[in-house]
Design a protein around this motif. Structure first.
Motif, PDB file in Angstrom:
ATOM      1  N   GLU A  33       0.798  -1.223   0.000  1.00  0.00           N
ATOM      2  CA  GLU A  33       0.000   0.000   0.000  1.00  0.00           C
ATOM      3  C   GLU A  33       0.835   1.279   0.000  1.00  0.00           C
ATOM      4  OE1 GLU A  33      -1.220   0.457   4.575  1.00  0.00           O
ATOM      5  OE2 GLU A  33      -1.755  -1.495   3.740  1.00  0.00           O
ATOM      6  N   GLY A  37       0.140   5.459  -1.028  1.00  0.00           N
ATOM      7  CA  GLY A  37       0.371   6.434   0.031  1.00  0.00           C
ATOM      8  C   GLY A  37       1.359   7.508  -0.376  1.00  0.00           C
ATOM      9  N   ARG A  41       0.407  11.417  -0.625  1.00  0.00           N
ATOM     10  CA  ARG A  41       0.974  12.306   0.381  1.00  0.00           C
ATOM     11  C   ARG A  41       2.191  13.075  -0.100  1.00  0.00           C
ATOM     12  NH1 ARG A  41       0.534   9.159   5.171  1.00  0.00           N
ATOM     13  NH2 ARG A  41       2.267  10.338   6.051  1.00  0.00           N
ATOM     14  N   ARG A 126       2.611   3.244   8.547  1.00  0.00           N
ATOM     15  CA  ARG A 126       1.905   3.695   7.350  1.00  0.00           C
ATOM     16  C   ARG A 126       1.843   5.222   7.302  1.00  0.00           C
ATOM     17  NH1 ARG A 126      -2.884   1.501   8.340  1.00  0.00           N
ATOM     18  NH2 ARG A 126      -2.343  -0.517   7.439  1.00  0.00           N
TER      19      ARG A 126
END
Length: 375
Positions: A33, A37, A41, A126
């Motif tokens: 993932e 991300g 971001r 994360r």
């Protein structure tokens, strides 16, 4: 791949786990993932590629974070990664406070200590890793990403474990540290989480079998019935605590789980390792005790008829008497089970020691696709 995707600049992020145990499991879940991300971001106009690998060199126990960063930088250069982030389960410190992460823009690498993130390590990682990658690229003046425009403590604001940032902003050498009190508590919780108490519980299966055998034998004697009825709740609680303490102590001594300070393991780190081991074993033995207690209650209800128990105690009995009987029987059987723990597989029991990492026959990572030695 479409033409537009080919035209987008590519940034390769290496995610290295060392040692290949708990950090590798976190890295494997995070890798799937991390691409989305980073796009969300950091920069959606970049084609992100995430490479996962296992560390070839175990992190030094003497607080050698710089050596770990140097090893990681060499791995990054050899594999032609743009930046690299190392996940480790080693509890790190800086100026006697828990070190959560350290970045080096010069080397374009960062290290993240999973135990310092507390209980929810995957969720915290994360949140932290994309910010660490963004920080590395911006402070290395990488033109493929826009200026961050964020405060230096962005990771500190996203991850509750981080309270402040220290370091030299102009060189990109930053250390994200936690508070002395709450940070240490979170670190201990994270160490127990990383040590997987469930694995320790499953590893004590022979202990449970031995304890159940001891409990079944004890239930056949009316002496234990009378003892349970005569002892008050306070003394029963003391017996239970003493039994659990004796079991944890026996496991540590019999299987040599105590970490001794040495040149490679400073006193403070050895103390942390031992505390993590004690907490892990305590949690595992308490869970074992609960399983034993529930099983003993069921066996007592099936084997001991109410009329027989009333005849022995010479008074009416109810559920409380069966619970009390199971309580004292489980406490005494726990001590008997400690003897059985000496029959456990040595490798399985030693896995409960925080400073111990097994040496697998071989493992693979994406660097060469060939088997390497253990961590």
């Amino acid at each position: 791949m479409t033409q537009s995707e080919q035209d987008r600049p590519e940034i390769v992020v290496g995610l290295v786990a060392t040692p290949p145990d708990h950090p590798a499991r976190v890295a494997a879940r995070l890798t799937t993932e991390l691409t989305s991300g980073l796009a969300e971001r950091v920069n959606a106009d970049v084609r992100w590629v995430v490479r996962e690998g296992w560390g070839e060199v175990a992190p030094r126990r003497d607080g050698g974070v710089e050596a770990l960063l140097d090893d990681l930088a060499q791995r990054r250069a050899d594999d032609h990664w743009d930046v690299a982030v190392c996940l480790t389960d080693l509890p790190l410190h800086a100026d006697r406070v828990p070190l959560v992460a350290q970045t080096s823009a010069r080397r374009r690498v960062a290290v993240l200590s999973l135990p310092a993130l507390g209980l929810h390590q995957l969720r915290a990682a994360r949140a932290a890793v994309p910010d660490l990658v963004s920080r590395l690229l911006n402070e290395a003046s990488d033109q493929r990403v826009p200026p961050a425009g964020r405060a230096p403590a962005e990771t500190a604001s996203r991850v509750p474990a981080v309270h402040r940032v220290v370091g030299e902003a102009d060189t990109g050498e930053r250390r994200y540290v936690a508070s002395r009190l709450i940070g240490r508590l979170r670190l201990l919780i994270g160490m127990v989480r990383a040590n997987r108490p469930g694995r320790a519980l499953l590893g004590l299966s022979k202990l449970l079998v031995g304890a159940f055998g001891t409990a079944a034998f004890a239930l056949t004697t009316d002496t234990i019935w009378q003892m349970g009825a005569a002892l008050g709740g306070l003394r029963l609680a003391v017996i239970m605590v003493l039994g659990l303490t004796a079991l944890v102590a026996w496991l540590i001594v019999a299987h040599d789980l105590w970490e001794k300070p040495s040149r490679e393991t400073p006193t403070e780190l050895a103390r942390l390792f031992n505390l993590g081991t004690i907490l892990t074993l305590t949690l595992a033995t308490v869970l074992s005790y609960v399983v034993l207690f529930v099983g003993t209650v069921l066996v007592a209800a099936l084997l001991i008829d109410t009329s027989v128990l009333e005849q022995t105690l010479q008074r009416p009995v109810d559920l409380t008497d069966y619970l009390t009987l199971a309580w004292i029987t489980s406490s005494l059987a726990t001590v008997g089970g400690a003897i059985g723990s000496g029959l456990e597989n040595e490798e399985t029991v030693r896995a409960a020691a925080y400073g111990y990492h097994p040496h697998p026959d071989g493992w693979r990572d994406e660097k060469s696709g060939q088997s390497h030695g253990g961590s």
